[in-house]
Scaffold this motif. Sequence first.
Motif, short mmCIF file in Angstrom:
data_model
loop_
_atom_site.label_atom_id
_atom_site.label_comp_id
_atom_site.label_asym_id
_atom_site.label_seq_id
_atom_site.Cartn_x
_atom_site.Cartn_y
_atom_site.Cartn_z
N SER A 171 0.28 8.10 8.32
CA SER A 171 -1.01 7.85 8.95
C SER A 171 -0.86 6.98 10.19
CB SER A 171 -1.96 7.16 7.96
OG SER A 171 -3.09 6.67 8.61
N PRO A 175 3.28 -1.58 4.18
CA PRO A 175 3.43 -0.19 3.71
C PRO A 175 4.65 -0.02 2.83
CG PRO A 175 4.07 -0.38 6.01
CD PRO A 175 3.48 -1.71 5.63
N GLY A 203 8.24 -1.82 7.37
CA GLY A 203 7.29 -1.02 8.12
C GLY A 203 7.79 -0.46 9.44
N THR A 215 0.84 -1.20 0.00
CA THR A 215 0.00 0.00 0.00
C THR A 215 0.88 1.25 0.00
OG1 THR A 215 -1.65 1.29 1.21
CG2 THR A 215 -0.20 -0.10 2.54
N VAL A 246 2.25 4.97 14.03
CA VAL A 246 1.03 4.21 14.33
C VAL A 246 0.72 4.25 15.83
CG1 VAL A 246 0.03 1.88 14.34
CG2 VAL A 246 1.24 2.73 12.31
N HIS A 274 -2.91 4.91 10.92
CA HIS A 274 -3.48 3.63 10.51
C HIS A 274 -2.66 3.03 9.36
CE1 HIS A 274 -7.08 3.93 13.04
NE2 HIS A 274 -7.05 5.22 12.77
N GLY A 275 -1.37 3.30 9.36
CA GLY A 275 -0.51 2.86 8.28
C GLY A 275 -0.34 1.37 8.15
N PHE A 276 -0.68 0.61 9.20
CA PHE A 276 -0.56 -0.84 9.14
C PHE A 276 -1.92 -1.53 8.91
CE2 PHE A 276 3.19 -0.46 12.34
CZ PHE A 276 4.03 -0.04 11.32
N SER A 277 -2.97 -0.76 8.73
CA SER A 277 -4.33 -1.32 8.76
C SER A 277 -5.01 -1.36 7.40
CB SER A 277 -5.20 -0.49 9.73
OG SER A 277 -4.64 -0.52 11.03
N THR A 278 -4.25 -1.27 6.33
CA THR A 278 -4.81 -1.26 4.98
C THR A 278 -4.86 -2.68 4.42
OG1 THR A 278 -3.88 0.94 4.60
CG2 THR A 278 -4.57 -0.32 2.66
N ALA A 280 -0.14 4.53 3.14
CA ALA A 280 0.16 4.54 4.58
C ALA A 280 0.73 5.89 5.01
CB ALA A 280 1.13 3.41 4.93
#
Length: 541
Positions: free
Chosen positions: A61, A395, A483, A55, A490, A63-67, A58
């Motif tokens: 964000s 990410p 990441g 992704t 995060v 929430h960079g690990f939540s995509t 990220a």
Amino acid sequence: MNNRHVLIGAILLGCIQLTGCGGSGDAEDTVTPTPEPITYPEYTDMTASGGATTTYDAGNSGHGFSTPSINLTATELALHMEGDKFFETSFTTAPNAEHPELDGLGPVFNNTNCNACHQRDGRNSTPQVSAGQTRVKLGSEAGIFLRISQAANEVCIKGDVSNDYCAPIPVPDFGGQLFHRGVLQARPDWQQNQFIGQADVYLSYETKTVAYPDGSQVLLKKPLFAVENPYDAPGETKQSANLTSNLLQDDVLMGWRNGMPVFGLGLLEAIAETDILQHLDENDANNDGISARANYVFDAVKAQAGDVYPVSLGRFGWKANTPSVRMQSLGALRGDIGITNPLFPDESIKGSALHDAYLTRTSFVDTGEDENGAPEVGAQFSDAVVFYAETLAVPARRNVTQPQVREGARLFTKLNCTGCHVPSFTTKTSGEIGGRAMSESLKGQKIYPFTDLLLHDMGEGLADGRPDFLASGNEWRTRPLWGIGLTQTVNPQAGFLHDGRAATLEEAILWHGGEAEKSQNVFMALSKNEREQVIAFLMSL
């Protein structure tokens, strides 16, 4: 000017350029050495850490690990999103007549939902000791817990059914994990110790200062634990005379475990075992001081399928003690939260004195199964939450064109960090993961996790002294680095290493010992700017 003068001028100019036309034998020729070309490793300009699953949204964000992986089908995306909902579901004490699908918590546990230990799909917050205090008691906010086991009489070399496949020996009436929280009546002395689990756990820190050759210093901290007030001997501590609790005996081993990031896990499981084993070097044949070993562990998926030798290569967990995302996820669901499921249908403390007394005291209303004998969550919940963990996107790298980052990539290789943090693999194009069909999104991906998924002796400074299957008390699995630069974006309170002791990546490097000590020493000898370049590279991952 006549032609003769032109010819003489040309000859003189040529002699000057050659420094001593013809030479007299008295002066040495001056040779300017050709500078050694600077080369950069293949991964220097790479951005797609997770191949086609990567992704690029990220950024910075929280929430960079939540995509979700960006190459999922519509059907897969729907399953992923369902798993996302389940991942954040908080369970309650049984019975819950209004929401029976949520009951079954405990009776002893560490947290009430998956997200509590893997905050925003990353690391948990590091516990902080308040000003004026010397320690903190673990409570509902803690994402760290203690693994426990009894010391073995001898080192286990090869696992089979006779030695429980070299699994850690459970502490009698406690098991293999210490649960510091409990439902209201979890303990026999519940009226005095409400909502307390098997024991109270306290965390404190000791510190030391490390000095670089250039005189700059870094303060390092190490978490210590104290276990008190066990249910089988209320009020006892390690300092009590005539200890009676099974938990406080001298042969009980304990080690901190932090929650890990959960993105990219399916890709790691999709690496062919043969590709991982190519990096084995148990006897350090290349004399680089690094001796990678594999951990072979009990595989609950194989056991449930009737495999006569249910053992697989460990890939997950701090000591590579789990072979698949399915076993890791559903084992944590049963262990950390106390929710039985199709892979682990029995309570983690089943058969213990604590559990037997709890069932009698509460009239068997929370047995770990429903009226039909089914576990507390079924296949729909289990499959969705496992698929979620398998298909969270990695990410993309950032700032790859910055000179500091590029120089850091070169130094990362020069320091031989890649001796353990192997940059890349290509996932397999067929087969299963966790005993199930593998998503097409995971197949044939060139990925850059920066790990070999193998065990390494990291020295006494990081050792917990607790073996886990074939892993010794000094050995740890190489952590993937992808990441890692977004970790504190995060969760700003997150730490690094197995117990969260390192507040920065620099501190994490300085804790490296054992097989990594040579690389750590070279890092310390770098200039301040070069050290910053290494960190800049890591922050780009």
